[in-house]
Write an enzyme that holds these catalytic residues in place. Structure first.
Site, PDB file in Angstrom:
ATOM      1  N   ASP A 132      55.043  15.597 -35.399  1.00  0.00           N
ATOM      2  CA  ASP A 132      54.931  15.077 -34.038  1.00  0.00           C
ATOM      3  C   ASP A 132      56.006  14.046 -33.761  1.00  0.00           C
ATOM      4  O   ASP A 132      56.649  13.544 -34.665  1.00  0.00           O
ATOM      5  CB  ASP A 132      53.575  14.379 -33.875  1.00  0.00           C
ATOM      6  N   MET A 148      45.616   5.927 -25.953  1.00  0.00           N
ATOM      7  CA  MET A 148      46.285   6.604 -24.831  1.00  0.00           C
ATOM      8  C   MET A 148      45.927   6.048 -23.465  1.00  0.00           C
ATOM      9  O   MET A 148      45.876   6.782 -22.494  1.00  0.00           O
ATOM     10  CB  MET A 148      45.918   8.100 -24.850  1.00  0.00           C
ATOM     11  N   LYS A 173      55.395  16.870 -28.380  1.00  0.00           N
ATOM     12  CA  LYS A 173      55.000  17.572 -27.149  1.00  0.00           C
ATOM     13  C   LYS A 173      55.422  16.794 -25.925  1.00  0.00           C
ATOM     14  O   LYS A 173      55.233  15.595 -25.843  1.00  0.00           O
ATOM     15  CB  LYS A 173      53.484  17.752 -27.130  1.00  0.00           C
ATOM     16  N   ALA A 201      45.420   5.117 -35.780  1.00  0.00           N
ATOM     17  CA  ALA A 201      46.037   3.976 -35.077  1.00  0.00           C
ATOM     18  C   ALA A 201      45.071   2.801 -34.927  1.00  0.00           C
ATOM     19  O   ALA A 201      45.467   1.647 -35.070  1.00  0.00           O
ATOM     20  CB  ALA A 201      46.552   4.429 -33.718  1.00  0.00           C
TER      21      ALA A 201
END
Ligand code: SAH
Length: 431
Positions: free
Chosen positions: A40, A176, A62, A124
């Protein structure tokens, strides 16, 4: 699959939160043996260097908007490569299955009948909490913690996050959410979270460029905007955030917040880099030189043929020691053939390279440079001198020795060539 070859397999591996040392031992081991690495965008380049040089490396970072296509392309790549007998490591930031879609990838592999293994990673939330000095639970302050995403899947109906349930936890960690922080704060307030709740935003957790902003819930969005906090960051909300004031071990290290470029040759940089990192620095290794064999071994070989004529060998670098001694067995020479020849080393590291070979060093100057050697030699009786060293080096040592009447042979045992490795990271850091 060719006969006799082991069937391929896919390993869904967590890379950890950012610091390349926070991958699991199992993860690093698989990475170093992988035929293919599909990673990633968030995975550290330093970690990818643990892979074999000939590994097939695929960046599956992505782009938002292209998610669905990219995901099925990744699935196809993994399946095709595993079926051709290769060992595929699918490397994902943090833990592969926490907001990382490894669950979906595993489903695709299961459907295709491709064997797979999941290797967990430090997510995270845990990395950020540890590095920011925030224990997520605490006997007096929080006995539960919720990990959630502040970003809803565009395909799901809006409102699929149960905000009421989230604010019921002792500590809440949101992934996020930074891009829509204002909206998230108002949802949390509407769901009943106290506006005075301490909140921390941790960006690039566990990396040397980690940024942390803390404020009460009611002002965190403004503070984050002023501090320029952008993704990737996690939000930690709860009374435990207050502990950071006393527990911020990372921010208190003497070199924290500094970026230091280490220019030593690649296999020598490690020692210095580790010391600097230990003190909190962000270290970029950009070797200024790389070592190569001399253009010709003839001068050294000629010197070795008349080895018994030398009274003294002067080493001016550990590299010189290494390369000199590596040549001896190739010429049928034994260290015992050095009997009767004194050895002088320019400094302690060079001396150590000599003594580990079982040889005594006659002298190490107080000042680790050519002038220091000359001072030391004043007291010694100097006959014929051999100086095995880099092809290009200062002239003072042989010149002064010759002026004093000693025959001196300077022979190249390696060349130092300019290197460019790591420069991309350095120029990015300078920008
Ligand atoms: N599987 C990952 C999460 C992927 S979702 C894990 O377990 O950590 C991507 C989100 O993770 C980011 O938007 C951010 O909220 C968070 N994240 C990932 N790496 C981070 C880091 N080093 N510092 C802060 N947040 C991070």
């Amino acid at each position: 699959m060719p006969a006799g070859r082991r069937p391929g397999k896919v390993y869904l591996v967590g890379a950890g939160p950012g610091d390349p040392d926070l991958i699991t031992v199992r993860g690093r081991d698989l990475l170093s043996r992988a035929d293919v690495v599909i990673h990633d965008a968030l995975v550290s380049p330093a970690l990818l260097r643990a892979a074999r040089a000939d590994v097939e490396r695929i960046d599956a970072g992505k782009k938002p908007g292209a998610r669905r296509d990219t995901q099925s392309a990744v699935n196809r790549m993994m399946i095709a490569r595993a079926r051709s007998g290769r060992r595929v490591v699918r490397l994902k930031g943090g833990d592969p299955c926490l907001f990382g879609r490894a669950g979906e990838e595993a489903e695709a592999l299961a459907r295709a009948g491709v064997p797979f293994e999941v290797v967990p990673g430090v997510t995270a939330a845990l990395g950020a909490a540890a590095a920011a000095g925030i224990p997520l639970t605490h006997r007096r302050l929080a006995s539960s913690v919720v990990l959630a995403t502040g970003h809803e899947d565009p395909a799901k109906p809006p409102g699929s996050i149960d905000w009421k349930a989230l604010v019921g936890a002792g500590t809440l960690v949101l992934y996020m959410g930074v891009k829509r922080l204002e909206g998230i704060v108002s949802r949390l307030l509407a769901a009943g979270l106290d506006p005075g709740t301490p909140v921390a935003l941790v960006r690039w957790a566990t990396r040397p460029d980690q940024q942390v902003v803390t404020a009460p819930l009611r002002t965190i969005a403004v503070r984050a905007r002023l501090a320029g906090i952008r993704p990737p960051a996690v939000l930690i909300a709860g009374r435990v955030v207050r502990l950071r004031r006393r527990l911020d071990w990372a921010g208190r290290r003497p070199l924290s917040g500094r970026t230091i470029v280490v220019t030593r040759a690649k296999d020598q940089a490690r020692f210095l880099s580790d010391l600097l990192k230990e003190d909190g620095a962000r270290v970029l290794e950009a070797p200024a030189i790389r070592l190569a064999p001399p253009l010709s071994w003839a001068p050294l070989d000629a010197a070795l043929r008349r080895l018994e004529t030398y009274r003294l060998i002067i080493f001016t670098s550990a590299n010189g020691v290494e390369r000199f001694f590596a040549r001896l067995p190739e010429k049928g020479i034994d260290v015992r053939d050095l009997k009767g020849i004194e050895i002088v080393a320019i400094g302690p590291a060079t001396a150590a390279a000599v003594t580990t070979r079982g040889l005594r060093v006659a002298a190490v100057p107080a000042e680790y440079r050519a002038e220091g050697i000359l001072k030391t030699l004043r007291a010694m009786e100097v006959g014929r001198v051999l100086i095995p060293r880099a092809a290009a080096a200062r002239d003072v040592l042989p010149r002064v020795l010759r002026e004093r009447g000693a025959p001196v042979d300077v022979v190249p045992v390696y060349r130092a060539l300019p290197a460019r490795e790591g420069m991309k990271e350095v120029s990015a850091a300078l920008r």
